[in-house]
Design a protein around this motif. Sequence first.
Motif, PDB file in Angstrom:
ATOM      1  N   TRP A  13      25.562 -10.949 -21.779  1.00  0.00           N
ATOM      2  CA  TRP A  13      24.128 -11.271 -21.670  1.00  0.00           C
ATOM      3  C   TRP A  13      23.332 -10.120 -22.265  1.00  0.00           C
ATOM      4  CZ3 TRP A  13      21.233 -11.702 -16.312  1.00  0.00           C
ATOM      5  CH2 TRP A  13      19.967 -12.272 -16.518  1.00  0.00           C
ATOM      6  N   GLY A  14      22.542 -10.390 -23.265  1.00  0.00           N
ATOM      7  CA  GLY A  14      21.647  -9.392 -23.841  1.00  0.00           C
ATOM      8  C   GLY A  14      20.212  -9.811 -23.607  1.00  0.00           C
ATOM      9  N   THR A  15      19.452  -8.990 -22.948  1.00  0.00           N
ATOM     10  CA  THR A  15      18.085  -9.382 -22.610  1.00  0.00           C
ATOM     11  C   THR A  15      17.252  -8.141 -22.317  1.00  0.00           C
ATOM     12  OG1 THR A  15      16.760 -10.812 -21.156  1.00  0.00           O
ATOM     13  CG2 THR A  15      18.584  -9.604 -20.143  1.00  0.00           C
ATOM     14  N   GLY A  16      15.975  -8.333 -21.973  1.00  0.00           N
ATOM     15  CA  GLY A  16      15.087  -7.242 -21.623  1.00  0.00           C
ATOM     16  C   GLY A  16      15.292  -6.776 -20.191  1.00  0.00           C
ATOM     17  N   MET A  17      15.214  -5.469 -19.983  1.00  0.00           N
ATOM     18  CA  MET A  17      15.407  -4.881 -18.651  1.00  0.00           C
ATOM     19  C   MET A  17      14.352  -3.803 -18.419  1.00  0.00           C
ATOM     20  SD  MET A  17      19.552  -4.318 -18.739  1.00  0.00           S
ATOM     21  CE  MET A  17      20.642  -5.555 -19.466  1.00  0.00           C
ATOM     22  N   GLN A  53      23.910  -0.289 -21.043  1.00  0.00           N
ATOM     23  CA  GLN A  53      24.766  -1.365 -20.536  1.00  0.00           C
ATOM     24  C   GLN A  53      24.795  -1.365 -19.019  1.00  0.00           C
ATOM     25  OE1 GLN A  53      29.264  -1.935 -21.290  1.00  0.00           O
ATOM     26  NE2 GLN A  53      28.240  -3.143 -22.869  1.00  0.00           N
ATOM     27  N   VAL A  54      24.884  -2.578 -18.494  1.00  0.00           N
ATOM     28  CA  VAL A  54      24.934  -2.803 -17.060  1.00  0.00           C
ATOM     29  C   VAL A  54      26.200  -3.595 -16.746  1.00  0.00           C
ATOM     30  CG1 VAL A  54      23.815  -3.971 -15.117  1.00  0.00           C
ATOM     31  CG2 VAL A  54      22.428  -2.808 -16.840  1.00  0.00           C
ATOM     32  N   LEU A  55      27.003  -3.093 -15.810  1.00  0.00           N
ATOM     33  CA  LEU A  55      28.158  -3.836 -15.312  1.00  0.00           C
ATOM     34  C   LEU A  55      27.741  -4.518 -14.016  1.00  0.00           C
ATOM     35  CD1 LEU A  55      31.254  -1.516 -15.873  1.00  0.00           C
ATOM     36  CD2 LEU A  55      30.392  -3.348 -17.314  1.00  0.00           C
ATOM     37  N   ALA A  56      27.799  -5.843 -13.996  1.00  0.00           N
ATOM     38  CA  ALA A  56      27.390  -6.612 -12.823  1.00  0.00           C
ATOM     39  C   ALA A  56      28.629  -7.139 -12.102  1.00  0.00           C
ATOM     40  CB  ALA A  56      26.480  -7.772 -13.236  1.00  0.00           C
ATOM     41  N   SER A  57      28.614  -7.047 -10.780  1.00  0.00           N
ATOM     42  CA  SER A  57      29.792  -7.395  -9.980  1.00  0.00           C
ATOM     43  C   SER A  57      29.902  -8.903  -9.769  1.00  0.00           C
ATOM     44  CB  SER A  57      29.718  -6.686  -8.623  1.00  0.00           C
ATOM     45  OG  SER A  57      30.710  -7.170  -7.759  1.00  0.00           O
ATOM     46  N   ARG A  58      31.126  -9.397  -9.955  1.00  0.00           N
ATOM     47  CA  ARG A  58      31.490 -10.752  -9.566  1.00  0.00           C
ATOM     48  C   ARG A  58      32.824 -10.694  -8.827  1.00  0.00           C
ATOM     49  NH1 ARG A  58      30.059 -15.101 -14.392  1.00  0.00           N
ATOM     50  NH2 ARG A  58      27.815 -15.216 -13.978  1.00  0.00           N
ATOM     51  N   LYS A  59      32.985 -11.562  -7.855  1.00  0.00           N
ATOM     52  CA  LYS A  59      34.210 -11.546  -7.061  1.00  0.00           C
ATOM     53  C   LYS A  59      35.432 -11.781  -7.939  1.00  0.00           C
ATOM     54  CE  LYS A  59      36.281 -13.636  -2.968  1.00  0.00           C
ATOM     55  NZ  LYS A  59      36.097 -14.649  -1.895  1.00  0.00           N
ATOM     56  N   ILE A  60      35.324 -12.703  -8.863  1.00  0.00           N
ATOM     57  CA  ILE A  60      36.430 -13.001  -9.789  1.00  0.00           C
ATOM     58  C   ILE A  60      35.820 -13.573 -11.061  1.00  0.00           C
ATOM     59  CG2 ILE A  60      36.953 -15.424  -9.269  1.00  0.00           C
ATOM     60  CD1 ILE A  60      39.580 -12.633  -9.305  1.00  0.00           C
ATOM     61  N   CYS A  61      36.450 -13.308 -12.196  1.00  0.00           N
ATOM     62  CA  CYS A  61      35.959 -13.808 -13.493  1.00  0.00           C
ATOM     63  C   CYS A  61      37.078 -14.587 -14.173  1.00  0.00           C
ATOM     64  CB  CYS A  61      35.511 -12.660 -14.388  1.00  0.00           C
ATOM     65  SG  CYS A  61      34.175 -11.658 -13.682  1.00  0.00           S
ATOM     66  N   SER A 104      15.691  -3.386 -24.367  1.00  0.00           N
ATOM     67  CA  SER A 104      16.873  -4.226 -24.576  1.00  0.00           C
ATOM     68  C   SER A 104      18.105  -3.589 -23.937  1.00  0.00           C
ATOM     69  CB  SER A 104      17.129  -4.425 -26.071  1.00  0.00           C
ATOM     70  OG  SER A 104      16.055  -5.115 -26.666  1.00  0.00           O
ATOM     71  N   GLY A 105      18.912  -4.414 -23.299  1.00  0.00           N
ATOM     72  CA  GLY A 105      20.145  -3.937 -22.666  1.00  0.00           C
ATOM     73  C   GLY A 105      21.192  -5.037 -22.647  1.00  0.00           C
ATOM     74  N   GLU A 106      22.406  -4.662 -22.274  1.00  0.00           N
ATOM     75  CA  GLU A 106      23.530  -5.595 -22.262  1.00  0.00           C
ATOM     76  C   GLU A 106      24.116  -5.675 -20.857  1.00  0.00           C
ATOM     77  OE1 GLU A 106      26.202  -3.818 -25.000  1.00  0.00           O
ATOM     78  OE2 GLU A 106      24.862  -4.043 -26.733  1.00  0.00           O
ATOM     79  N   VAL A 107      24.546  -6.875 -20.485  1.00  0.00           N
ATOM     80  CA  VAL A 107      25.162  -7.098 -19.183  1.00  0.00           C
ATOM     81  C   VAL A 107      26.582  -7.602 -19.383  1.00  0.00           C
ATOM     82  CG1 VAL A 107      25.027  -8.346 -16.988  1.00  0.00           C
ATOM     83  CG2 VAL A 107      22.929  -7.651 -18.160  1.00  0.00           C
ATOM     84  N   VAL A 108      27.528  -7.012 -18.648  1.00  0.00           N
ATOM     85  CA  VAL A 108      28.917  -7.466 -18.628  1.00  0.00           C
ATOM     86  C   VAL A 108      29.282  -7.758 -17.183  1.00  0.00           C
ATOM     87  CG1 VAL A 108      31.332  -6.808 -18.990  1.00  0.00           C
ATOM     88  CG2 VAL A 108      29.607  -6.205 -20.695  1.00  0.00           C
ATOM     89  N   PHE A 109      29.837  -8.938 -16.938  1.00  0.00           N
ATOM     90  CA  PHE A 109      30.260  -9.316 -15.594  1.00  0.00           C
ATOM     91  C   PHE A 109      31.732  -8.973 -15.416  1.00  0.00           C
ATOM     92  CE2 PHE A 109      26.717 -12.220 -16.514  1.00  0.00           C
ATOM     93  CZ  PHE A 109      25.885 -11.909 -15.453  1.00  0.00           C
ATOM     94  N   ALA A 110      32.058  -8.300 -14.297  1.00  0.00           N
ATOM     95  CA  ALA A 110      33.431  -7.893 -14.024  1.00  0.00           C
ATOM     96  C   ALA A 110      33.649  -7.852 -12.526  1.00  0.00           C
ATOM     97  CB  ALA A 110      33.704  -6.516 -14.638  1.00  0.00           C
ATOM     98  N   ASP A 111      34.932  -7.874 -12.130  1.00  0.00           N
ATOM     99  CA  ASP A 111      35.224  -7.822 -10.695  1.00  0.00           C
ATOM    100  C   ASP A 111      35.293  -6.365 -10.224  1.00  0.00           C
ATOM    101  OD1 ASP A 111      37.781  -6.706 -11.079  1.00  0.00           O
ATOM    102  OD2 ASP A 111      38.781  -8.636 -11.076  1.00  0.00           O
TER     103      ASP A 111
END
Length: 814
Positions: A526-530, A628-636, A542-549
């Motif tokens: 996800w690339g968007t404004g932050m 960059q932002v790492l966002a938490s998800r229980k499982i991907c 502008s920043g980037e989001v990566v979802f990971a456990d």
Amino acid sequence: MLYSYIKIAFRNFMKRKVFSAINIVGLSIGFSVCLILLSFVAFELSYDRHHQKANQIYRTVSSFYINGELRGTYPLSDFGQGPALLATIPEVNSFVRTHLIHGGAVISTNDSPSKRVQFYEDGNIQYVDSNYFKMFTHQTIEGNLQRALDQPNAIVLTENAARKYFGNQKQITGKVLNVSGSWWTNGDYIVTAVIQNVPSASHFKFDFLIPTHSLLQSEFYKSSSGSSTEGNFVTYLELSERADLETLQNKLPSFIEKYQGEELKRIEGKASIMLQPLTDIHLTPGYNLEMSPTIGMDTLYFFIAVSMLVILLAWINYINLTTARATERGKEVGIKKTLGVQRYQLISQFITESLLLHVISGLLAIGIAYVLLPFVGQVVNKTLSLDFANPNLWIAFCVFTFLGSFIAAIYPSLVLSSFKPITVLKGMNASHSRKFSLRHGLVVFQFSISILITAGTFAVTRQLYFMQAQNKGFDSDKMLVIKGPGSITDSRIENRVASLKSQLVNLSMVKQVATSEAIPGGGYNWGTGMRKDGVGVEENKSGEVVFADPDFIDTYKMTLLSGRGWYKGMPEQRESVLLNEMALKTFGFDKKEDVIGEKLIVDSDTFEIAGVLEDYHWSSLKTPISPQVLASRKICGAYLSVHLQNAHWRESIHQIEKLYRATFPEKPFEYFFLDDFFDRQYGQDQQFHQVVSLFALLSIIIACLGLWGMASFSISQRMKEISIRKVLGASTGSILFLLMSGFLKLILIASIIALPISIYGINSWLNNFAYKINQSWDLYAIPITVLLFISICTIAATTIKATLTNPADNLKTD
């Protein structure tokens, strides 16, 4: 007269076989290199020109500014831009939107499990509007292209995809393929057409086309407005034949004001739209989120310049070698002049000899290029070949033979025809001169070019090694990445992924396992404004989001600088994020210790900051580290990163595959090692390095031939001097040093000339990289030393033979 010239030319070729062979080899190498490089340039310039309406098709490119600061230039748009442009601007005949399936999807036939064919397709599936084939030209194999995308559940395959899934079956239309694991749409699709494979010279590549109808019916787009800022589409416009681009471009600011004015005022931003010609897309690098590899015109100009320099080096060799053998033909010239032959006739004779030599060399060069082009194409991952039906090939051949033979022959012809009969018939050297001559200048020029190319090759080699060996900020060694089932659409798939992860962790050869929606070197989610909480939307960056456990940080051994990070067993917290140091600076936070618990607004969502990570290279070292932002998800569901314990790859992969197939029998098992995957980002640089290295080697060979010719010329003039010195007691070593010192001076002069140019050129090239090597002295000293050693060996091979000659053989006539 012409027949006489040709007959004499062939006699001279046969009489001086070695001399003629060296000339032919040098010229054929030079011209073949020229043909190969120009074929590569022609291929790059041919991108997207196979479409019948290529000159009427344009892509929209948008630039965004906040507070006067450029935030990016993107070839992306929202899904409402195309319809709005068609409704607003009369010059627009039609539009086509394309959309890539992010993260790929699994495609399979609907046969029984034992006969089912399934593959994970990543980057090969495109959504397009139903009028795609009315704008873009493709050759059909099966089906009606004009109506192939009318059905919402239609799918169009390329020939490669049809063979991959259906083998050699004759009737492919009407077959059913299942798409699963996609972020947007899943289900069964009916094959409505099969087309020929997309040409290599196309910026828009795919194996599967699906109508955008299904995509726009997804909840995501149904809930968005036509002017949504979600820029996931690429919009192409077909303009009317009489449309004036400048006039149309002037209408776009009012279009932006009408459709985006209020939103831009709210964030104190500005936007602009540029219409980019379809045929310019491949030749315009530098846009953010460009979907296909590009090449700049400066690179093509570089290859054109190299091709011209290489052929120039070959012509210089011809001049040097011809003048080096001038004394052997002195008596021939003297006798002919005595018999009344005019100077223009002698010049015509020598130019005819040069023309014949160039014709032979040119034909040989075409054969060499024909054989080598497919191999060079494999190196640069292009489809290169020599088309004998292309008139440009024969134009180049004629320029090489006629113009080249005149350029290369005019100076030797003038030298040979200027000999005085009485001088050459007495056996005296008619052109003896120890002053710095044109021939010396040509040798200096040759070696200056060789030093430039060699130093450049050495710099490219070092930079590539530097990027690949640099610490990335995470541990990628022995990291096996498995492609997961794709998007997690329900709890059953989530539980299966979690079960697979726990089974993998229990294997003895596995250290740790993490799941994520993206991996290093593979983009982001996800690339968007932050912005940090408490500031206005106009402060968005502008920043980037990566979802990971939660296991992602430990699996990749990332360094947590502050905060609690994530921990095993933590509850589902999509609001919990980790920032890298660059994000900390970009979004205006103070010390890393004080940021814990602060809020970060990402688009319209609010996240709590749980920690700060040390900067890491998520993408190649060609680009600077991005916020960059790492966002938490229980499982991907996209990727499983498996950190292995040992190097027994086959056994480990075999056991992992058994577990994967037991958990997901309906999905294909695909894997790769992260180091190899990450280094693919340097593919174009590696190709550039291979091509430049090849031509550096060829330029050295050609330069050494020229040096050999110059040495032969000088030694042939000084044979009596060498003999007298030997009679007077001079040693072989002293004579060797005397003869070589003059050539070493030339190489020294060439080094002095080439050094500042090399420094400037290498520095300009390195400026394309965010992280680069230091220009230390050895970066230039080593190439010059290597070239000097090769030159000494070349000169020594000629001079040693001269010093070992019996003096009596050279002095007996005096």
